[in-house]
Design an enzyme around this catalytic site. Structure first.
Site: not given
Ligand SMILES: Nc1ncnc2c1ncn2[C@@H]1O[C@H](COP(=O)(O)OP(=O)(O)O)[C@@H](O)[C@H]1O
Ligand SMILES: O=P(O)(O)OC[C@H]1O[C@](O)(COP(=O)(O)O)[C@@H](O)[C@@H]1O
Ligand SMILES: [Mg+2]
Length: 550
Positions: A227, A253, A283
């Site tokens: 990340r 996203d 998700d």
């Protein structure tokens, strides 16, 4: 404005005006683009709308529409056929040469009736329509094109995986490599390791069908992930320095926002580099596409945890099982796992506010189910009840390296709250079993149906990049794979709509309380005893988008 009895308020008032919800998108009138030689039957008095493309596009879509049915197609109906197109390298490199697609000679496609997808094939976003409703938004159908804009020898592709894990990443990875190699004869494919920041590191890994042969049998990502660390300029410098001309970016996203920034920079610099995004999220929070890969696998695996909780609580007196599932802002895994299982008494998701105490609260419901059945199973999406947890823990908002809010453990919090309530208030012994299978679910390899889905995604991405499309993401829209502008999938997040029928189906299946309705009532009846404070109720209603109804 008063409407006449025949007027359909959904129809645009004028065929030539862009519908207001598209006003801020880059929609262009069809007449800006069309090639007049393609208009055999209709005049283009009223334009279609095309977004983001300078590709000529045949008006035959209109002709086909009218030929295909006996319905009279009037100008108003055809004028609202909106195409949200993906960019093409020739938008900014108009002289780019094209070549016949080598798939023509491929053994695999030898007897296929129609090897190539027609440039006119579109996938409709709105599948349920009424006779009078607007035609709505369409995306370019994914698949091989007659012409490609790269020869096999000149392709230098790279693949990167970013963000959280999800079952199926390795399958997508494998199928991009095999698709490029087997279908297009490409053998220069680099793996960027460790997410976006891997672009800055010296090392890459050479990917061949042999190297990736059995990685789909493993969970995780063969290339590692991370990340944070996205620096568009540095990434594009690196793409340029390495002579990469196709970039495949697998991620959620956040990753797709990064991919859109890379595509924009590539275009600004006028580089012949196709940027393809493959949406990844456990998700299922990516909009437009039917569902994300790995989601089915996650729902299936969640059954094991729910089943274990059920077995445990059924075997003891007053057993309370809590299963925490992933779902930061979107409760899809919890909702689908609950619907699939039938052993769940109550499902709590971030989109649906709930409260614990008082009439209609969770405690009351748990007590009632314990009385009726002797046990209760609660499924909780990790993002549910975060405001409550934050309040009771006096926690500060913390973020991960990508800027995502770090969640507090709502499962542990709920476990403790229920224990405390039954011990101190109800003076009743309960047997609490808390299961947190979140990372176990995320880390498994994809199931059979996700494996097939991953293969289609990968092959669509390869066909799209070879055909010169760029700045696109791939995915099924109403079961047909489409090329979708990256920006379109990053502008909002997909969430469970409490007002949709799926949530109603869940409520009907579990027969759990609909806390939202009660909150509404609570706000309207200030004299009611034992209600949560009006502040709490109001914040819950704001979250549910219902605040304006009080
Ligand atoms: N708005 C953004 N612009 C550019 N890059 C971003 C943006 N948001 C996230 N990223 C980058 O995308 C990568 C993955 O993002 P993250 O949110 O962690 O996961 P996911 O893509 O699965 O949602 C990270 O390297 C992060 O820096
Ligand atoms: O602990 P990590 O690796 O940061 O991931 C946790 C988060 O990742 C998710 O799986 C979603 O990740 P992405 O946004 O990367 O798809 C969430 O459900 C979860 O909250
Ligand atoms: Mg995300």
């Amino acid at each position: 404005m008063a409407l006449g009895s025949n007027a359909n308020p959904l129809l645009p008032l004028s065929g030539t005006s862009i519908p207001s919800n598209y006003a801020n998108r880059n929609l262009k009138s069809f007449s800006d683009f069309y090639n007049p030689t393609f208009i055999p039957k209709f005049s283009a008095k009223k334009p279609l709308f095309i977004c983001n493309s300078r590709q000529p596009f045949s008006l035959r879509i209109r002709a086909q529409t009218s030929n295909a049915s006996n319905v009279n197609v009037n100008e108003d109906q055809i004028s609202d056929f909106i195409i949200e197109d993906v960019p093409h390298l020739t938008n900014f490199l108009p002289d780019l040469p094209s070549y016949p697609n080598p798939l023509k000679k491929s053994q695999a496609y030898a007897i296929v009736k129609k090897t190539f997808v027609s440039p006119e094939d579109m996938v409709t976003q709105k599948i349920v329509v009424q006779k009078e409703s607007p035609r709505g938004v369409h995306f370019r159908r994914a698949g091989p094109r007659e012409k490609v804009y790269f020869t096999s020898e000149e392709v230098r592709a790279c693949i990167v995986t970013c963000g959280g894990l999800c079952p199926g990443i390795n399958t997508v990875l494998r199928e991009i490599v095999c698709g490029l190699n087997y279908m297009y004869g490409v053998d220069d494919i680099l793996g960027i390791q460790g997410g976006y920041r891997g672009f800055y590191s010296k090392n890459t890994i050479k990917l061949t069908p042999k190297v990736v042969n059995d990685i789909h049998k493993r969970g995780g990502t063969f290339l590692q992930t991370s990340r944070g660390g996205h620096d568009t300029n540095k990434i594009v410098d690196n793409i340029q320095d390495r002579g990469i001309n196709q970039v495949y970016i697998i991620g959620g996203d956040g990753t797709q926002k990064g991919a859109a920034a890379i595509y924009k920079e590539v275009e600004k610099r006028g580089l012949r580099v196709a940027v393809a995004g493959i949406p990844k999220t456990i998700d299922n929070d990516i909009v437009v596409i039917d569902k994300s890969f790995g989601f089915d696998t996650a729902v299936e695996e969640a059954q094991r945890a729910i089943n274990a909780a059920h077995v445990e609580v059924e075997s003891v007196e007053n057993g309370v099982g809590i299963v925490k599932l992933m779902g930061r802002y979107s409760g899809f895994i919890a909702m689908h796992a609950t619907l699939a299982s039938r052993d769940v008494d109550c499902c709590l998701i971030p989109e649906s506010p709930f409260y614990l105490e008082g009439q209609g609260g969770l405690f009351e419901f748990v007590e009632q189910r314990l009385k009726e059945n002797g046990h209760v199973v609660i499924v909780l999406a990790e993002g549910a009840g975060q405001d409550y947890v934050a309040q009771s823990m006096h926690a500060f908002d913390e973020k991960d390296a990508s800027g995502n809010r770090l969640l507090l453990d709502s499962g542990l919090w709920l476990t403790q709250k229920i224990k405390d309530h039954f011990t101190n208030v109800q003076k009743m012994a309960i047997n609490m079993k808390y299961i947190d299978p979140t990372y176990m679910i995320r880390a498994i390899p994809s199931n059979a149906s996700d494996n097939i889905y991953c293969t289609l995604l990968a092959q669509s991405a390869v066909h799209g990049a070879m055909a010169g499309y760029t700045g696109f993401t791939v995915g099924p829209v109403n079961s047909r794979h489409a090329y979708i502008p990256i920006n379109r999938v990053t502008e909002t997040q997909n969430t469970v709509k409490l007002t949709d029928r799926m949530w109603a189906r869940l409520l009907a299946s579990t027969n759990q309380p609909s806390f939202v309705q009660y909150c509404e009532l609570a706000c309207l009846s200030p004299f009611h005893q034992a209600l949560p404070s009006s502040d709490v109720v109001y914040s819950l209603l704001v979250k549910a988008g219902l605040a304006d109804q009080i």
